[in-house]
Design a protein around this motif. Structure first.
Motif, short mmCIF file in Angstrom:
data_model
loop_
_atom_site.label_atom_id
_atom_site.label_comp_id
_atom_site.label_asym_id
_atom_site.label_seq_id
_atom_site.Cartn_x
_atom_site.Cartn_y
_atom_site.Cartn_z
N SER A 147 0.82 -1.20 0.00
CA SER A 147 0.00 0.00 0.00
C SER A 147 0.86 1.26 0.00
O SER A 147 1.94 1.26 0.57
CB SER A 147 -0.88 0.04 1.25
N THR A 148 0.36 2.29 -0.64
CA THR A 148 1.06 3.57 -0.58
C THR A 148 0.92 4.14 0.83
O THR A 148 1.83 4.70 1.38
CB THR A 148 0.42 4.62 -1.53
N ARG A 149 -0.29 4.03 1.37
CA ARG A 149 -0.55 4.45 2.73
C ARG A 149 -1.64 3.54 3.27
O ARG A 149 -2.50 3.08 2.53
CB ARG A 149 -0.98 5.91 2.79
N ILE A 150 -1.58 3.25 4.54
CA ILE A 150 -2.58 2.34 5.10
C ILE A 150 -2.80 2.71 6.56
O ILE A 150 -1.88 3.21 7.23
CB ILE A 150 -2.12 0.87 4.92
N SER A 151 -4.02 2.50 7.04
CA SER A 151 -4.29 2.85 8.43
C SER A 151 -4.04 1.64 9.33
O SER A 151 -4.04 0.50 8.88
CB SER A 151 -5.75 3.27 8.56
N VAL A 152 -3.83 1.93 10.60
CA VAL A 152 -3.59 0.88 11.58
C VAL A 152 -4.76 -0.11 11.63
O VAL A 152 -4.58 -1.32 11.66
CB VAL A 152 -3.34 1.51 12.97
N LEU A 196 -4.76 -2.34 8.56
CA LEU A 196 -3.64 -3.26 8.67
C LEU A 196 -4.01 -4.42 9.60
O LEU A 196 -3.70 -5.57 9.35
CB LEU A 196 -2.43 -2.49 9.23
N SER A 197 -4.71 -4.05 10.66
CA SER A 197 -5.13 -5.06 11.62
C SER A 197 -6.11 -6.04 10.98
O SER A 197 -5.99 -7.25 11.13
CB SER A 197 -5.75 -4.36 12.83
N GLU A 198 -7.04 -5.52 10.22
CA GLU A 198 -8.01 -6.41 9.58
C GLU A 198 -7.36 -7.30 8.51
O GLU A 198 -7.57 -8.51 8.47
CB GLU A 198 -9.17 -5.63 8.95
N TYR A 199 -6.58 -6.69 7.62
CA TYR A 199 -5.97 -7.44 6.53
C TYR A 199 -5.03 -8.53 7.05
O TYR A 199 -4.98 -9.62 6.53
CB TYR A 199 -5.18 -6.51 5.60
N ARG A 206 4.85 7.77 10.25
CA ARG A 206 3.45 8.07 10.54
C ARG A 206 2.99 9.24 9.67
O ARG A 206 3.71 10.23 9.53
CB ARG A 206 3.29 8.46 12.00
N ILE A 207 1.81 9.12 9.11
CA ILE A 207 1.26 10.24 8.34
C ILE A 207 -0.05 10.67 9.00
O ILE A 207 -0.37 10.20 10.08
CB ILE A 207 1.06 9.86 6.85
N GLU A 208 -0.80 11.54 8.36
CA GLU A 208 -2.05 12.02 8.97
C GLU A 208 -3.03 10.85 9.20
O GLU A 208 -2.94 9.81 8.54
CB GLU A 208 -2.68 13.12 8.10
N ASP A 209 -3.96 11.04 10.14
CA ASP A 209 -4.96 10.01 10.42
C ASP A 209 -5.80 9.73 9.18
O ASP A 209 -6.02 10.62 8.36
CB ASP A 209 -5.89 10.47 11.55
N ILE A 210 -6.29 8.52 9.07
CA ILE A 210 -7.13 8.15 7.92
C ILE A 210 -8.54 7.79 8.42
O ILE A 210 -8.70 7.03 9.37
CB ILE A 210 -6.51 6.96 7.15
N THR A 225 -11.65 6.32 12.43
CA THR A 225 -10.41 7.05 12.17
C THR A 225 -9.27 6.39 12.92
O THR A 225 -9.42 6.05 14.09
CB THR A 225 -10.55 8.51 12.64
N SER A 226 -8.16 6.17 12.24
CA SER A 226 -6.99 5.64 12.93
C SER A 226 -5.71 6.18 12.28
O SER A 226 -5.77 6.78 11.21
CB SER A 226 -7.00 4.11 12.95
N GLU A 227 -4.59 5.95 12.95
CA GLU A 227 -3.33 6.51 12.45
C GLU A 227 -2.97 5.97 11.07
O GLU A 227 -3.14 4.79 10.80
CB GLU A 227 -2.16 6.16 13.37
N GLY A 228 -2.44 6.84 10.22
CA GLY A 228 -1.99 6.44 8.90
C GLY A 228 -0.50 6.11 8.92
O GLY A 228 0.26 6.71 9.65
N LEU A 229 -0.13 5.15 8.09
CA LEU A 229 1.26 4.73 8.04
C LEU A 229 1.75 4.65 6.61
O LEU A 229 0.97 4.44 5.69
CB LEU A 229 1.42 3.33 8.65
N LYS A 230 3.06 4.79 6.48
CA LYS A 230 3.64 4.76 5.16
C LYS A 230 5.01 4.12 5.29
O LYS A 230 5.74 4.39 6.25
CB LYS A 230 3.78 6.20 4.69
N LEU A 231 5.33 3.27 4.35
CA LEU A 231 6.63 2.62 4.36
C LEU A 231 7.69 3.62 3.89
O LEU A 231 7.45 4.37 2.96
CB LEU A 231 6.57 1.43 3.40
N VAL A 232 8.84 3.63 4.54
CA VAL A 232 9.92 4.49 4.06
C VAL A 232 10.63 3.73 2.94
O VAL A 232 11.08 2.60 3.16
CB VAL A 232 10.91 4.82 5.20
N ARG A 233 10.68 4.33 1.74
CA ARG A 233 11.29 3.59 0.62
C ARG A 233 12.64 4.15 0.24
O ARG A 233 12.93 5.26 0.50
CB ARG A 233 10.37 3.59 -0.59
#
Ligand SMILES: [Zn+2]
Ligand SMILES: [Zn+2]
Ligand SMILES: [Zn+2]
Length: 304
Positions: A151-156, A159-162, A185-189, A296-304
């Motif tokens: 994912s480009t960005r995904i929420s906590v 991620l928990s569900e998937y 961490r990015i903005e909440d989703i 609403t939960s925290e957004g995350l992004k992988l550092v590439r």
């Protein structure tokens, strides 16, 4: 052991191209091929297939009249993040566009005009890289990381569900990745969830506003000025108006064409936009937007 061949869904508005891809795929021994000519019909058909337990490989035309490739991809990937989407693009020289599509979750691309050799190569890579995450026995950490990668960005919460992991466990693991500098961490989703089972695997469901059937197609309408008939272009066989039986002659003078209309295959109604609601892929609950639950939960992004 040979792999079972994937099902394929082609979302392409040109009938000629979609038939060509179909032909090529047949040669490569793929026989379960579904086709749709709009983004909306494509999403609909994708979620129908997922409901039957099938995750098709998707061929997606980059330029569809009703939705952007990005919107379609994000709908499909929110239902099944492990879907392999192959973008068909006529602008292979437009590197930025392709890069953006790959970044947003496309698996590969094929250049238009589509050649057999190119398509064969894409299919070959795909067969060699069968990921099928859900079938493999990964531990929680590996699952979490593979969904982050997809994912480009995904929420906590997502991620928990998937990854089928408790939120607390995900949060712990995320902390670890963060301390290693691997995620950011990015903005909440804020996301839609099912108002019955709380699942985030929610698909948009498009239907005919008159009879509520999802069996519709996109087409062109022709209005004959003289008699006022408006019907799909196919009904004007040999350029003859189906109502008054006169010949239609000059576009813009005695008739006009209205592009991108939807026609219901069940009740025959014509509409500029299909109506939509949402359907939970997990429990099949169907609900309107105003009945949706939001989370609403925290957004995350992988550092590439
Ligand atoms: Zn549900
Ligand atoms: Zn007429
Ligand atoms: Zn209808």
């Amino acid at each position: 052991m040979p792999n079972k061949k994937n099902s394929i869904l082609i979302i392409e508005d040109s009938l000629a191209i979609s038939m060509l891809i179909h032909e090529f795929l047949k040669k490569l021994d793929y026989h379960d091929v579904h086709t749709c000519n709009t983004g909306k019909a494509g999403i609909q058909s994708f979620s129908d297939l997922v409901n039957k337990g099938i995750v098709p490989v998707v061929f997606l035309d980059y330029h569809l009249p009703d939705m952007t490739a990005n919107e379609i991809m994000s709908n499909i990937l929110s239902i099944r993040p492990d879907t392999r989407i192959i973008i068909e693009t006529a602008d292979a020289k437009n590197e930025e566009q392709i890069k953006a599509a790959l970044r947003d979750g496309a698996y590969q691309y094929v250049e238009k005009p589509i050649r057999y050799e190119n398509l064969k190569n894409v299919i070959k890579t795909l067969e060699e890289e069968e990921p099928d995450i859900e079938k493999q026995t990964f531990d929680h950490g590996q699952k979490i990381e593979s969904f982050l990668k997809m994912s480009t960005r995904i929420s906590v919460m997502r991620l928990s569900e998937y990854s089928d992991t408790k939120v607390e466990v995900v949060k712990e693991y995320v902390k670890k990745l963060e301390s290693e500098g691997r995620i950011q961490r990015i903005e909440d989703i804020k996301e839609i969830t099912c108002n019955q089972c709380n699942s985030m695997r929610i698909a948009m469901n498009f239907y005919c506003p008159s009879c509520k059937s999802s069996n519709f197609k996109q087409g062109k309408l022709i209005e004959h000025f003289k008699c006022g008939n408006v019907s799909i272009d196919e009904s004007y066989t040999n350029n003859t108006c189906p109502k008054c039986r006169k010949e239609i002659k000059i576009l813009g003078v005695d008739y006009k064409a209205i592009d991108n209309y939807y026609i219901c295959n069940d009740c025959g109604d014509k509409f500029p936009e299909p109506a939509h609601d949402y359907i939970c892929v997990k429990c099949n609950n169907r609900f309107a937007l105003d009945k949706a639950k939001w989370i609403t939960s925290e957004g995350l992004k992988l550092v590439r």
